[in-house]
Write an enzyme that holds these catalytic residues in place. Structure first.
Site, PDB file in Angstrom:
ATOM      1  N   SER A   1       0.822  -1.194   0.000  1.00  0.00           N
ATOM      2  CA  SER A   1       0.000   0.000   0.000  1.00  0.00           C
ATOM      3  C   SER A   1       0.868   1.261   0.000  1.00  0.00           C
ATOM      4  CB  SER A   1      -0.950  -0.046   1.200  1.00  0.00           C
ATOM      5  OG  SER A   1      -1.918   0.968   1.139  1.00  0.00           O
TER       6      SER A   1
ATOM      7  N   ASP B   1       0.111  -4.181  -4.045  1.00  0.00           N
ATOM      8  CA  ASP B   1      -1.028  -3.300  -4.296  1.00  0.00           C
ATOM      9  C   ASP B   1      -0.711  -1.858  -3.891  1.00  0.00           C
ATOM     10  OD1 ASP B   1      -3.523  -3.298  -5.553  1.00  0.00           O
ATOM     11  OD2 ASP B   1      -4.586  -3.125  -3.659  1.00  0.00           O
TER      12      ASP B   1
ATOM     13  N   HIS C   1      -7.295  -5.566  -1.065  1.00  0.00           N
ATOM     14  CA  HIS C   1      -6.055  -4.790  -0.929  1.00  0.00           C
ATOM     15  C   HIS C   1      -4.997  -5.583  -0.157  1.00  0.00           C
ATOM     16  CE1 HIS C   1      -3.777  -1.112  -1.042  1.00  0.00           C
ATOM     17  NE2 HIS C   1      -3.853  -0.875   0.256  1.00  0.00           N
TER      18      HIS C   1
END
Length: 316
Positions: free
Chosen positions: A153, A181, A242
């Site tokens: 992230s 991601d 995610h």
């Protein structure tokens, strides 16, 4: 785990503005090895003043893990990944815990302002990681070719900022950056200087699992779009998709099977069937992706449950 889903509402639960400011002294390093499987917590300053790493440890490959928004350096998914890296490949694993800067203390709020602060903090954490790398290279004589960064992230973009900084410091490039991601909000229109980019390491691998919370454009030498990079099997919330990127990589590290990426030119094109895959055209997700010659965008089909592989019996 990281939770960008709090951005969807854009309001505060408690009517307060979070303070996610932090400085270098707030950052902790969780260090895992076969001798210390549960990890020990260190500060960079201690490493500068004492030779805490043994030569036998430093001679191994090193993985530096960087978490994202609302998370911590010892979150359960990173902990599982660290144990897999130690068990399978005898890595020295160092997880960078910047939880205060990632607004972890405000995990119950639905706050856009806190996320914006965390985004701004990624550059500071990236510089910290680069300075720590300089310490490893100069004091402990670790070659850059032994170091890879794995960021989830916001941690993916933080890894990119670290990659840019080590080059500015003339240390060379990291062996690899794996972006799990990479965060989308606040990065959707950013160019290379302001996000993870394929020039940030010798090899950059990106695993896309959420079109809502992650970026949906190529950032690496190879970009894997798992289940088309939109949402993941078994997930009803974007935050679940995610986080699946971390779980997929952990399973790939275990090498029970290979998540195969098949060439995919664009969202509007049909991916090449896995049945036609060969070693020179397709790529296995994971630590050995660099050993495959193909680069670009790849579609990765997966099953709902671990180890997630959907390979139709094909082996690369």
């Amino acid at each position: 785990a990281d939770d960008l889903t709090t951005l969807r509402n854009g309001t505060l639960d408690r009517g307060i503005t979070p303070d996610c400011t932090f400085n270098e002294k707030d950052i902790e390093l969780h260090v895992y090895s076969r001798d210390k499987r549960n990890g020990i917590i260190l500060k960079k300053e201690i490493l500068k003043n004492y030779d805490l790493f043994q030569k036998s440890q430093i001679s191994h490959q090193i993985a530096i893990l960087i978490h994202g928004f609302l998370s911590t350096g010892n979150n359960e998914n990173f902990d599982a990944m660290a144990k897999a890296l130690i068990e399978i490949d005898n890595f020295l694993v160092i997880s960078v815990d910047w939880k205060k800067g990632a607004c972890n203390a405000f995990a119950s709020t639905n706050d856009v302002l806190g996320y914006s602060q965390a985004v701004g903090n990624t550059r500071h954490v990236g510089k910290y990681v680069a300075d720590f790398t300089k310490l490893l290279v100069e004091q402990y004589k670790v070659p850059m070719s032994n170091i890879r960064l794995i960021g989830h992230s916001l941690g993916a973009h933080t890894s990119g900022f670290a990659g840019k900084e080590v080059q500015r410091l003339k240390l060379g490039k990291y062996k690899e950056i794996i972006g799990l991601d990479p965060a989308g909000p606040s990065f959707l229109t950013n160019k290379c200087p302001n996000r993870l980019c394929e020039t940030d390491a010798e090899y950059v691998q990106a695993i896309h699992t959420s079109a809502i919370l992650g970026v949906y454009y190529n950032v690496g030498s190879v970009d894997f779009y798992v289940n088309y990079g939109k949402s993941q099997p078994g997930c009803s919330e974007p935050s679940c998709s995610h986080t699946k990127a971390v779980k997929y990589l952990t399973e790939c590290i275990k090498r029970e099977c290979c998540l195969i990426g098949t060439p995919w030119k664009s969202y509007f094109s049909t991916p090449k069937p896995i049945s036609q895959c060969k070693r020179d055209t397709c790529v296995c997700v994971g630590l050995n992706a660099q050993s495959y010659p193909a680069k670009g965008s790849f579609y990765v089909p997966v099953e709902k449950d671990a180890p997630y592989c959907h390979n139709e019996g094909i082996k690369l």
